[in-house]
Write a protein that holds these residues in place. Structure first.
Motif, PDB file in Angstrom:
ATOM      1  N   GLN A 164     -19.039   5.389 -14.037  1.00 42.82           N
ATOM      2  CA  GLN A 164     -17.808   5.899 -13.439  1.00 42.82           C
ATOM      3  C   GLN A 164     -16.997   6.778 -14.395  1.00 42.82           C
ATOM      4  O   GLN A 164     -15.918   7.250 -14.027  1.00 42.82           O
ATOM      5  CB  GLN A 164     -16.952   4.723 -12.959  1.00 42.82           C
ATOM      6  CG  GLN A 164     -17.638   3.923 -11.875  1.00 42.82           C
ATOM      7  CD  GLN A 164     -16.851   2.686 -11.472  1.00 42.82           C
ATOM      8  OE1 GLN A 164     -15.636   2.664 -11.522  1.00 42.82           O
ATOM      9  NE2 GLN A 164     -17.569   1.645 -11.059  1.00 42.82           N
ATOM     10  N   SER A 165     -17.505   6.974 -15.615  1.00 47.38           N
ATOM     11  CA  SER A 165     -16.782   7.754 -16.634  1.00 47.38           C
ATOM     12  C   SER A 165     -15.329   7.326 -16.734  1.00 47.38           C
ATOM     13  O   SER A 165     -14.410   8.141 -16.752  1.00 47.38           O
ATOM     14  CB  SER A 165     -16.875   9.254 -16.339  1.00 47.38           C
ATOM     15  OG  SER A 165     -18.206   9.694 -16.452  1.00 47.38           O
ATOM     16  N   SER A 166     -15.150   6.017 -16.799  1.00 47.97           N
ATOM     17  CA  SER A 166     -13.805   5.447 -16.847  1.00 47.97           C
ATOM     18  C   SER A 166     -13.844   4.135 -17.618  1.00 47.97           C
ATOM     19  O   SER A 166     -14.786   3.354 -17.479  1.00 47.97           O
ATOM     20  CB  SER A 166     -13.297   5.183 -15.422  1.00 47.97           C
ATOM     21  OG  SER A 166     -12.119   4.409 -15.443  1.00 47.97           O
ATOM     22  N   ILE A 167     -12.805   3.869 -18.370  1.00 47.14           N
ATOM     23  CA  ILE A 167     -12.713   2.604 -19.103  1.00 47.14           C
ATOM     24  C   ILE A 167     -12.269   1.458 -18.187  1.00 47.14           C
ATOM     25  O   ILE A 167     -12.415   0.286 -18.540  1.00 47.14           O
ATOM     26  CB  ILE A 167     -11.769   2.755 -20.329  1.00 47.14           C
ATOM     27  CG1 ILE A 167     -11.987   1.618 -21.333  1.00 47.14           C
ATOM     28  CG2 ILE A 167     -10.317   2.840 -19.893  1.00 47.14           C
ATOM     29  CD1 ILE A 167     -13.345   1.577 -21.979  1.00 47.14           C
ATOM     30  N   GLU A 168     -11.762   1.787 -17.014  1.00 40.73           N
ATOM     31  CA  GLU A 168     -11.202   0.756 -16.136  1.00 40.73           C
ATOM     32  C   GLU A 168     -12.169  -0.372 -15.789  1.00 40.73           C
ATOM     33  O   GLU A 168     -11.792  -1.547 -15.869  1.00 40.73           O
ATOM     34  CB  GLU A 168     -10.612   1.386 -14.882  1.00 40.73           C
ATOM     35  CG  GLU A 168      -9.347   2.175 -15.181  1.00 40.73           C
ATOM     36  CD  GLU A 168      -8.777   2.864 -13.965  1.00 40.73           C
ATOM     37  OE1 GLU A 168      -9.082   2.450 -12.820  1.00 40.73           O
ATOM     38  OE2 GLU A 168      -8.003   3.818 -14.162  1.00 40.73           O
TER      39      GLU A 168
END
Length: 190
Positions: A164-168
């Protein structure tokens, strides 16, 4: 003593495994990344690609063990936070392009030896984490399961964050893992 070219090739293979997976970690790719001379391939790795990959896994295992070991003597929650923090830093520094070399090998190895070696990486992490969690306040009978949960959860969080190219996603998983270790380390928490 490991030659400079050999060390660069092992380092390059470890990086390629974490970025692109086992299939894309070819000698050509390693040479292109590291600038090592082509003639050094079979001199340093007479066992071929499997030998290079095995040595790259050894490098990653040693580095990971050193990170985990740095938490020796800390409370259990800080042991977990140290392990998770290393993954967080890797994800952010690489802009979500780097994952785990051992996972790359585990999902694609056609060699029982390489599969066993990737399994040994995970066992090594879990065994050391269990030891440090116990020293940090988690009951011994719960530490092994907590350690395996930390390894599996962090790997899953890394995969989701990369996808997701996200740290979340990683942060959501890390928060649950920390809460789990905190609950275990509280009196009567097992």
């Amino acid at each position: 003593m490991v030659s400079d070219a050999k060390a660069r090739m092992i380092e390059g293979a470890a990086r390629l495994l974490a970025e692109k997976g086992l299939q894309e970690t070819s000698f050509s790719e390693v040479l292109a990344l590291t600038g090592a001379p082509r003639g050094s391939i079979y001199h340093h790795f007479p066992g071929g690609k499997a030998s290079l990959v095995a040595q790259a896994l050894d490098l990653q295992r040693a580095r990971s063990i050193a990170v985990i070991e740095s938490a020796r003597g800390l409370p259990a929650v800080e042991v977990a936070a140290t392990f998770l923090g290393a993954w967080r830093r890797l994800l952010l520094a690489s802009h979500f392009t780097i994952g785990c070399s051992a996972v790359a090998v585990a999902v694609a190895a056609d060699s029982d030896d390489l599969l066993e070696q990737s399994g040994a990486v995970f066992r090594g992490w879990a065994d050391l984490l269990a030891e440090l969690l116990t020293l940090g306040g988690v009951p011994a009978d719960a530490a092994g399961g907590a350690a395996v949960t930390l390894v599996a959860g962090s790997e899953g969080g890394v995969i989701l964050s990369r996808a997701q190219s996200s740290i979340e996603p990683f942060e959501a998983v890390a928060g649950q893992l920390i809460a789990h270790v905190r609950a275990l380390s509280e009196p009567g928490g097992d």
